[in-house]
Design an enzyme around this catalytic site. Sequence first.
Site, short mmCIF file in Angstrom:
data_model
loop_
_atom_site.label_atom_id
_atom_site.label_comp_id
_atom_site.label_asym_id
_atom_site.label_seq_id
_atom_site.Cartn_x
_atom_site.Cartn_y
_atom_site.Cartn_z
CD GLN A 91 25.91 -2.46 -7.78
OE1 GLN A 91 24.80 -2.30 -7.26
NE2 GLN A 91 26.90 -3.02 -7.11
CG ASP B 16 30.62 -11.16 -8.17
OD1 ASP B 16 29.45 -10.92 -8.52
OD2 ASP B 16 31.53 -10.31 -8.18
NE ARG C 31 34.01 -5.45 -3.97
CZ ARG C 31 32.89 -5.27 -4.69
NH1 ARG C 31 32.96 -4.80 -5.93
NH2 ARG C 31 31.71 -5.58 -4.20
CG ASN D 128 25.42 -12.05 -9.71
OD1 ASN D 128 26.48 -11.54 -10.05
ND2 ASN D 128 24.26 -11.60 -10.16
O1 MRU Z 1 29.61 -5.29 -6.13
P1 MRU Z 1 29.78 -5.35 -7.62
O2 MRU Z 1 29.14 -4.22 -8.34
O3 MRU Z 1 31.23 -5.56 -8.00
O4 MRU Z 1 29.01 -6.67 -8.03
C1 MRU Z 1 28.95 -7.02 -9.39
C2 MRU Z 1 28.12 -8.20 -9.65
O5 MRU Z 1 27.59 -8.83 -8.76
C3 MRU Z 1 28.02 -8.67 -11.07
O6 MRU Z 1 26.78 -9.24 -11.32
C4 MRU Z 1 29.11 -9.71 -11.32
O7 MRU Z 1 30.36 -9.23 -10.89
C5 MRU Z 1 29.19 -10.10 -12.73
S1 MRU Z 1 29.83 -8.78 -13.72
C6 MRU Z 1 30.02 -9.35 -15.29
#
Ligand code: MRU
Length: 346
Positions: A197, A238, A95, A248
């Site tokens: 999520q 992120d 990713r 994010n």
């Molecule tokens: O695509 P994802 O579910 O991996 O994205 C996660 C997020 O955007 C979270 O807000 C971020 O990783 C912070 S997790 C502590």
Amino acid sequence: MTLQNKLTVQALEWTGRSLKVLDQRQLPDRCVYDEYSDAAGVTEAIASMRVRGAPAIGIAAAYGVALSVNQHYAGVSDGWRQKVLADIELLAKSRPTAVNLFWALDTMKAVLAQQSDQPFDAVLACAKKIHADDIAANHTMGELGADIIAGAKGVLTHCNTGSLATGGYGTALGVIRSAYQRGPLKVYAGETRPWLQGVRLTVWELAEDGIPVTLIADSAAAWLMKSGAIDWIIVGADRIAANGDTANKIGTYSLAVLAKQHGVKFMVVAPTTTIDWDMADGGQIEIEQRNPNELLPACYSKDGSLVSAWNPVFDVTPAELISAIVTERGVVLNPLEQGVGSLKML
Ligand code: MRU
């Protein structure tokens, strides 16, 4: 028993010679752990979002490197190092947006570079430390964030930033956990389209801890703010650029814009492993585009359909819309003024 002492759900579990990953795609219906014994498997687990969330991705990748060494190490003269470095390249492609992944792989590479008679023990110790340090950072951030929102009556969070997304406890959700222990707090969670999520993970995780939570459709956020029910939006990250711009989950930027309009404060909570010190601003952050079929109903994904989908899964919130960035090294209020560089010195 306080929440801090209680074990929350675990996204990742090291068994001794394998990594167990909770398949988050199946939550909340089923709690199924898949077991991996090589880096290719861990790469697939990250790419397919069995494990997701920036810190959890980094931790999983670190264990993936340990698995690679376990698989390939066959004595000092063997070409095992090249094989492990190839696995690290593979993991790095799983990713693109969360910088924790690259930070963890660089950290593991540095350990590998040190000659050791017991390379597996050395890399495993490092992976375990990355995991443990993340949990400790979350607890520190939980307290720092709870101090800042003291007296808030309501908060809204986005995506999932809890134990499922980290080593344990959570970033934004860690602040919510800590604040809830101190006194009453109304917690709202956005559903977080398209991967949901919020619906599937955040409300489930909070309910498992006995914390009441109210789910809202993402499109209800403006109206919720207008109602006066929330004082803070609290999100994770992120990747945070040196000037405080923050990538994010898609939809975070919309919330920040809405927050400004409604006088709601906006908090980003992330460990310093989420800061990309070398990136001057958010303009250079690679935004992951996922398969349009994650968004499109099946009837539109056939050949020849006139309907397509644009599916960026992160966005960048400019520092000017952020009231506070909370890390385990401290808090930066109004990051627009100074960015996050001061945290690097600590
Ligand atoms: O695509 P994802 O579910 O991996 O994205 C996660 C997020 O955007 C979270 O807000 C971020 O990783 C912070 S997790 C502590």
